[in-house]
Structures are given as structure tokens and as C-alpha cells.
Design an enzyme around this catalytic site. Structure first.
Site, PDB file in Angstrom:
ATOM      1  N   SER A  10       2.162   2.221  -5.333  1.00  0.00           N
ATOM      2  CA  SER A  10       2.932   1.914  -6.538  1.00  0.00           C
ATOM      3  C   SER A  10       2.212   2.379  -7.807  1.00  0.00           C
ATOM      4  O   SER A  10       2.855   2.816  -8.765  1.00  0.00           O
ATOM      5  CB  SER A  10       3.250   0.422  -6.626  1.00  0.00           C
ATOM      6  OG  SER A  10       2.083  -0.340  -6.479  1.00  0.00           O
ATOM      7  N   SER A  11       0.878   2.318  -7.816  1.00  0.00           N
ATOM      8  CA  SER A  11       0.144   2.725  -9.025  1.00  0.00           C
ATOM      9  C   SER A  11       0.334   4.216  -9.280  1.00  0.00           C
ATOM     10  O   SER A  11       0.592   4.640 -10.420  1.00  0.00           O
ATOM     11  CB  SER A  11      -1.355   2.452  -8.877  1.00  0.00           C
ATOM     12  OG  SER A  11      -1.569   1.127  -8.525  1.00  0.00           O
ATOM     13  N   ALA A  38       2.759   6.165  -8.124  1.00  0.00           N
ATOM     14  CA  ALA A  38       4.166   6.456  -8.431  1.00  0.00           C
ATOM     15  C   ALA A  38       4.485   6.090  -9.882  1.00  0.00           C
ATOM     16  O   ALA A  38       5.194   6.826 -10.577  1.00  0.00           O
ATOM     17  CB  ALA A  38       5.089   5.720  -7.461  1.00  0.00           C
ATOM     18  N   GLY A  95       0.813  -1.214   0.000  1.00  0.00           N
ATOM     19  CA  GLY A  95       0.000   0.000   0.000  1.00  0.00           C
ATOM     20  C   GLY A  95       0.847   1.266   0.000  1.00  0.00           C
ATOM     21  O   GLY A  95       0.428   2.300   0.509  1.00  0.00           O
ATOM     22  N   ASP A 116      -1.373  10.570  -2.621  1.00  0.00           N
ATOM     23  CA  ASP A 116      -0.280   9.680  -3.017  1.00  0.00           C
ATOM     24  C   ASP A 116       0.431  10.206  -4.273  1.00  0.00           C
ATOM     25  O   ASP A 116       1.656  10.106  -4.397  1.00  0.00           O
ATOM     26  CB  ASP A 116      -0.790   8.242  -3.224  1.00  0.00           C
ATOM     27  CG  ASP A 116      -2.128   8.175  -3.960  1.00  0.00           C
ATOM     28  OD1 ASP A 116      -2.659   9.233  -4.357  1.00  0.00           O
ATOM     29  OD2 ASP A 116      -2.641   7.054  -4.128  1.00  0.00           O
TER      30      ASP A 116
END
Ligand code: PMV
Length: 323
Positions: free
Chosen positions: A112-113, A115, A109, A156
């Protein structure tokens, strides 16, 4: 125009304010020292090629004109839609080969998506001389994330673009870097992968008949974030820890904490932490603990003894960059 570039962007940890930040309240997020690395290469062909072994995408190839939402494996979604949106927006037409390597598992969590999305936007900006500044990279990346997920505050994405530790308001209305050092956080994974969008929807459903209390909780979380910002700027760690505990009580009332997270948090508190809370959507993923340096080892051992996995991460790291 360059032919090839390597960029990287950091993962993130939510420090304060999850869930409330989806609904117009602030949060505090920090970028971590585990990064996604992405290489992008212009091809003579008109193909889009992707190698992303960490998310089980290998030998993936299609025509640039077929970039889109259909027949896209889950692991390729964010990268492919990012490429599609930018190719359309900036009328790009050359072939492209993308390869990604992640320093962290997508299960933690750490974002990563988001980034990866930020890496694609930055890489295409460099390759095709689009000259995008960080706010433009944020806006384009956030739009891509919303296209796919439908929901999310963008915190994020902001961490991946700007790095550091940020005071952040929904959708990037405020993105304010906090001038603080790295926090000595203990981070531990629960072993359970969380589904962010599902948890956001569950909270909404749980409170359908009590939206007044939900608003009160979100407002209370927002005011914890304001106090935490002040305490962080003063390096008042005892107060930061106390506010983490208060934030956790409200997250538990939202229904997003689970017994495994509770037992890890309690283990950390029993061994002398200033404070501890879940980080992110809840339902699994990670906890963060703020503890005096000399208590760090004992805190870690206590968390391990209840089944948590310690993850070695540093906070307050650099945002997206060309390698
Ligand atoms: O599950 P994570 O680590 O992506 O965090 C989600 C935090 C939420 O506030 C619930 C959602 C959001 O986009 O802010």
C-alpha cells in the site's frame, strides 16, 4: 492545468525471487485487482491537507513549506515525502488536498505504501502538466520509497506503475512485462503482519559468518526465477508449481518462513496444489498457491482449517491510471 484528479494504482504479489532481488537478482511480480485510490485537488491556500482514514490519518494539515520528515505520522509518511520531493523538484507552490481510499488492508503486505507513492506522483504529474512517462514515475517513486525505507528492490513500485506481471531486476534495471494471462492463484493471509526491512536485516545478520552460502542461495533463487519465467510464458503450470516449492525451500533456509506459513503451505500441497510458497519478505503476511482450478476449493478449505484467511485477489491487473 486541472484542479482535481482521481488516480488509482494496484497492490502487488511477489511470485518468485524475494530477498535475492534486493541484491542484484531478478524476480517476478504481479499487480493485483485491489487498488489504492487517491484524489488530489489544488487549493487556493498554501496548505497541504491529507485524509487517509485507512492508515488513521484524518484532518491532517500543514503548510506546504513545512512538508518533510519531522512530525509526520507513520501513515502520512509516503504521501507527504512524495509531495515534498515533487514540489521541490518541479518548483510547485500551490496548496494541495489529498484523500486516499484503499481497497485492501495495509496489513496484508500488498504494497500500500508504494501504491500510494505512485498515485501521488501520477496525480501531481497530471495536475501540474509535468508530463511524466511511466519510467519517470517509477524512478521518482522508487527514490521516495528509498528515502523513507532505506532498502528495497523497487519491485512493488514497478507493479504499481506498470501493472501486469513483470520480470523485474533490482532498481528497475529491467522491467519486462510477461505476456501471460491471470494466474489462478489462491492467496491466504497468515494473520501476522510482517516488517520487510527488519526481515531483510535479519537475513543479513543470520549469514554474517556464512556469506558464501548466502550468495549461493541468492544465485539459486535467481536461476529459479529464470526457469519460472520460461514456464509461465509456456503456461506450464506444473513446472511453475514445482519451482514455487523449490523457491520456498531456499526461503526457509534464509530463515524467513515461520511455522504458520509452513503449515498453510503444507495444507495446500496435501490437497493437490501444484506448488506453494510464501510471498514477500516472509515472517508473516501471505502465501500464494498455484492449484488446478478443480482443486481450488479443497485447497482453500485446508488452508482455512490451519488458521489461514483466504483473500480474494486476481493477478495481472492494470497499473496506475487516471480514473
Ligand atoms: O514484504 P514485501 O511484500 O514488501 O516484499 C519484500 C520483498 C523483498 O525482496 C524482501 C524486498 C524487496 O524490496 O524486494
Amino acid at each position: 492545468m486541472m484542479d482535481k484528479i482521481i488516480v488509482s494504482a494496484p497492490g502487488k504479489l511477489m511470485i518468485f525471487g524475494e530477498h535475492a532481488v534486493v541484491y542484484g537478482h531478478p524476480c517476478i511480480v504481479t499487480a493485483v485487482d485491489q487498488r489504492i485510490r487517491l484524489s488530489a485537488e489544488v487549493l487556493d491556500s498554501s496548505d497541504f491537507e491529507l485524509e487517509a482514514p485507512d492508515v488513521e490519518v484524518t484532518n491532517y494539515k500543514k503548510s506546504i513549506s513545512e512538508l518533510g520528515y519531522r512530525d509526520v505520522p507513520e501513515g502520512a509518511q509516503f504521501i507527504e515525502v512524495a509531495a515534498k520531493n515533487l514540489y521541490e523538484k518541479f518548483s510547485l507552490n500551490k496548496g494541495l488536498r489529498i484523500t486516499t481510499i484503499s481497497e485492501f488492508s495495509s496489513k496484508f503486505g500488498f504494497g500500500s505504501s508504494s501504491a500510494s507513492t505512485v498515485c501521488v506522483v501520477k496525480a501531481l504529474s497530471e495536475l501540474f502538466d509535468l508530463d511524466l512517462d511511466n519510467k519517470e514515475i517509477f524512478d521518482l517513486s522508487y527514490e521516495i520509497v528509498l528515502d523513507i525505507q532505506g532498502k528495497g528492490s523497487g519491485f512493488d513500485v514497478a507493479a504499481a506503475v506498470f501493472g501486469g506481471t513483470l520480470y523485474f531486476l533490482t532498481g528497475g534495471k529491467i522491467i519486462e512485462p510477461l505476456n501471460i494471462g491471470s494466474l489462478s492463484l489462491v492467496v491466504a493471509y497468515s494473520g501476522i503482519k510482517a516488517d520487510t526491512v527488519k526481515l531483510i536485516n535479519e537475513v543479513k545478520e543470520r549469514f554474517t559468518n556464512n556469506s558464501k552460502r548466502l550468495d549461493e542461495i541468492y544465485t539459486a533463487i535467481g536461476s529459479i526465477v529464470e526457469k519460472a519465467k520460461e514456464a509461465l510464458l509456456k503456461n506450464d503450470l506444473a513446472t511453475v508449481g514445482k519451482l514455487m516449492n523449490e523457491n520456498q525451500i531456499l526461503l526457509a533456509e534464509l530463515g524467513v518462513s515461520i511455522p504458520k506459513l509452513d503449515s498453510m503451505i503444507n495444507a495446500a500441497r496435501r490437497t493437490g496444489a501444484y506448488g506453494a510458497k510464501l510471498s514477500g519478505a516472509g515472517g508473516g503476511d501471505c502465501i500464494i498457491v498455484l492449484a488446478p482450478q478443480e482443486k481450488g476449493f479443497n485447497v482453500e478449505q485446508a488452508i482455512i482449517s490451519v488458521g489461514g484467511e483466504i483473500i480474494d485477489v486476481k493477478s495481472n491487473e492494470e497499473g496506475v491510471r487516471v480514473e
